[in-house]
Design an enzyme around this catalytic site. Structure first.
Site, short mmCIF file in Angstrom:
data_model
loop_
_atom_site.label_atom_id
_atom_site.label_comp_id
_atom_site.label_asym_id
_atom_site.label_seq_id
_atom_site.Cartn_x
_atom_site.Cartn_y
_atom_site.Cartn_z
N ARG A 189 3.82 -28.32 5.22
CA ARG A 189 4.66 -27.72 6.25
C ARG A 189 3.93 -27.89 7.58
O ARG A 189 2.70 -27.78 7.63
CB ARG A 189 4.88 -26.22 5.99
CG ARG A 189 5.53 -25.92 4.68
CD ARG A 189 6.93 -26.44 4.56
NE ARG A 189 7.87 -25.69 5.38
CZ ARG A 189 9.16 -26.03 5.53
NH1 ARG A 189 9.63 -27.12 4.95
NH2 ARG A 189 9.96 -25.29 6.27
N GLU A 229 7.44 -19.37 16.64
CA GLU A 229 6.92 -20.30 15.62
C GLU A 229 8.02 -20.74 14.65
O GLU A 229 8.66 -19.90 14.02
CB GLU A 229 5.79 -19.56 14.88
CG GLU A 229 5.07 -20.38 13.85
CD GLU A 229 3.83 -19.64 13.34
OE1 GLU A 229 3.15 -18.94 14.11
OE2 GLU A 229 3.56 -19.75 12.14
N ARG A 246 0.83 -1.22 0.00
CA ARG A 246 0.00 0.00 0.00
C ARG A 246 0.85 1.26 0.00
O ARG A 246 1.87 1.31 0.69
CB ARG A 246 -0.89 0.02 1.25
CG ARG A 246 -1.78 -1.20 1.39
CD ARG A 246 -2.96 -0.87 2.29
NE ARG A 246 -3.72 -2.08 2.59
CZ ARG A 246 -3.58 -2.79 3.71
NH1 ARG A 246 -2.74 -2.38 4.65
NH2 ARG A 246 -4.30 -3.86 3.90
N ARG A 305 8.09 -16.11 13.37
CA ARG A 305 7.38 -15.02 14.03
C ARG A 305 7.12 -15.38 15.49
O ARG A 305 7.22 -16.55 15.88
CB ARG A 305 6.06 -14.71 13.32
CG ARG A 305 5.11 -15.89 13.21
CD ARG A 305 3.89 -15.53 12.35
NE ARG A 305 3.05 -16.71 12.13
CZ ARG A 305 1.97 -16.74 11.36
NH1 ARG A 305 1.59 -15.67 10.69
NH2 ARG A 305 1.25 -17.84 11.22
#
Ligand code: UDP
Length: 383
Positions: free
Chosen positions: A247, A298, A175, A277
């Protein structure tokens, strides 16, 4: 009225169960795990924090019928998902927006200036991006690609972004304004009492029974008038064409006092950090207040035989294998394959519900007309 078997008590199974139960059919839902909810399962920990047990699940949709549906079964709290990222020792806003661009290049561009600048550094010679890398270079250029996408994507998918399809990156917007919402959808929310409670409410119907800790298989299809299979399509056929690649995720969980990272999801984009993350669950419920906090670090890796599948890989090899399974599945007259695992596609919760409602509508009609229910209501080999 028919006796219907449903393998799997996630969103797909629950929605189909409910719709068919309301049409007067008797439904047996069976799930191999000891809880309902599939990978959307949520559970409060000892400190009362709602934990997204299988990683962050944010509900977002553009489908009015799906929004109305979930709101029938639970309280959805407005929630605007915002993600931050660490890259090369600095913190940024994601998805890539005007703040990210200005911080990254140390500029104060206006929207038009940023757009012109990114256009000047993007590789516009790539007219039809096929790979993930093509797509990234085409839209943001090499510097932003290498900072935010290359390392993260290698860690997440275990292969170089030149081997991944462009469609994975197409999930993320770029954006040229300061809008930093992660999703564009008009409805964005988190279930106040957790997704498991919503699924429990969907399954709460006198014609539905739920059995946990039990697996169904192909041999069970004959004991029902029809079976809906929301488990892995390759598992149904006992992996006769090999295992489809997924995964899986490992979570390292830690409990701390106070606020650990100040936001729900912080991405670690550098390749030398082994995790992708950190999720801090209490920030998914800003309307609640907790002194203690739980985080999930994670890690993504290839899914082994005894692991929980998360993301279908869908590269060329897997697509070929999938084609073989789809051919087998099309010949099954007593089973319908649905959902993320049944159709081997990367589905968000809202799309899962949207498709399950469609399957249920088609199935109700077929059952009423005493026709056989199709094996698929989508093309698993499509995008
Ligand atoms: N991605 C990335 N960097 C990020 C976040 C995402 O490169 O900081 C890529 C990555 O390949 C990922 C994809 O974009 O698989 C989609 O991201 P999303 O956040 O939608 O992934 P999910 O939350 O579904 O795992």
């Amino acid at each position: 009225m028919a006796h219907i078997g449903i393998a799997g008590a996630g969103f797909s199974g629950a929605v189909i169960a409910r719709e068919l139960a309301e049409a007067g059919h008797d439904i047996s839902v069976v799930d191999a795990r000891d809880h309902i909810g599939g990978n959307s399962h949520t559970q409060r920990n000892a400190d009362g924090v709602m934990v997204h047990v299988y990683g962050p699940h944010i509900f977002h949709t553009q489908h009015q019928n799906v929004w109305d549906y979930v709101n029938r079964f639970g309280v959805m709290m407005p929630y605007n998902h915002r993600v931050k990222a660490l890259a090369k020792g600095r913190a940024y806003s994601l998805p890539v927006n005007l703040l990210t661009i200005n911080q990254f290049f140390n500029k104060t561009f206006s929207p038009a200036e940023a757009e012109a600048f990114v256009h000047s550094i993007a590789d516009t010679t790539i007219s039809t991006p096929i790979t993930f890398e093509d797509q990234a270079l085409r839209f943001v250029g090499r510097d932003l690609y290498e900072a935010f996408f290359k390392g993260y994507t290698k860690k997440q998918w275990g292969v170089d972004p030149t081997e991944l399809p462009a469609s994975i990156l197409a999930r993320l917007p770029v954006r040229f304004n300061y809008e930093d919402s992660y999703f564009n959808h008009p409805y964005q929310a988190i279930a106040r009492d957790g997704y498991t409670e919503i699924i429990a409410a969907i399954l709460d119907h006198p014609r539905i029974t739920v059995e946990l800790g039990k697996s169904l298989g192909r041999a069970d299809a004959a004991s029902f008038d029809h079976m809906f299979w929301t488990g892995p399509i390759d598992a149904y056929f006992d992996y006769e064409h090999g295992r489809l690649g997924y995964r899986t995720l490992d979570f390292e969980s830690e409990v701390h006092d106070g606020d650990y990272q100040g936001c729900p999801v912080l991405n670690y984009c550098d390749e030398d950090v082994p995790f992708t993350r950190i999720t801090e669950h209490k920030h998914f419920a800003p309307w609640e207040s907790h002194d203690r906090t739980v985080i999930y670090r994670e890690f993504s890796r290839l899914c082994g035989e005894n692991d929980i599948p998360y993301y279908p890989i869908r590269l060329v090899k897997e697509k070929e294998q999938l084609g073989q399974y789809v051919e087998l599945a099309r010949r099954e007259t007593n089973a319908t394959f649905v959902g993320r695992l049944g159709t081997y596609r990367y589905l968000d919760m809202d799309v899962t519900i949207f498709e399950a409602l469609k399957v249920a509508t088609g199935a109700k009609e077929a059952l009423m007309n005493r026709e056989s229910v199709p094996s698929f209501f989508v093309d698993p080999l499509g995008s």
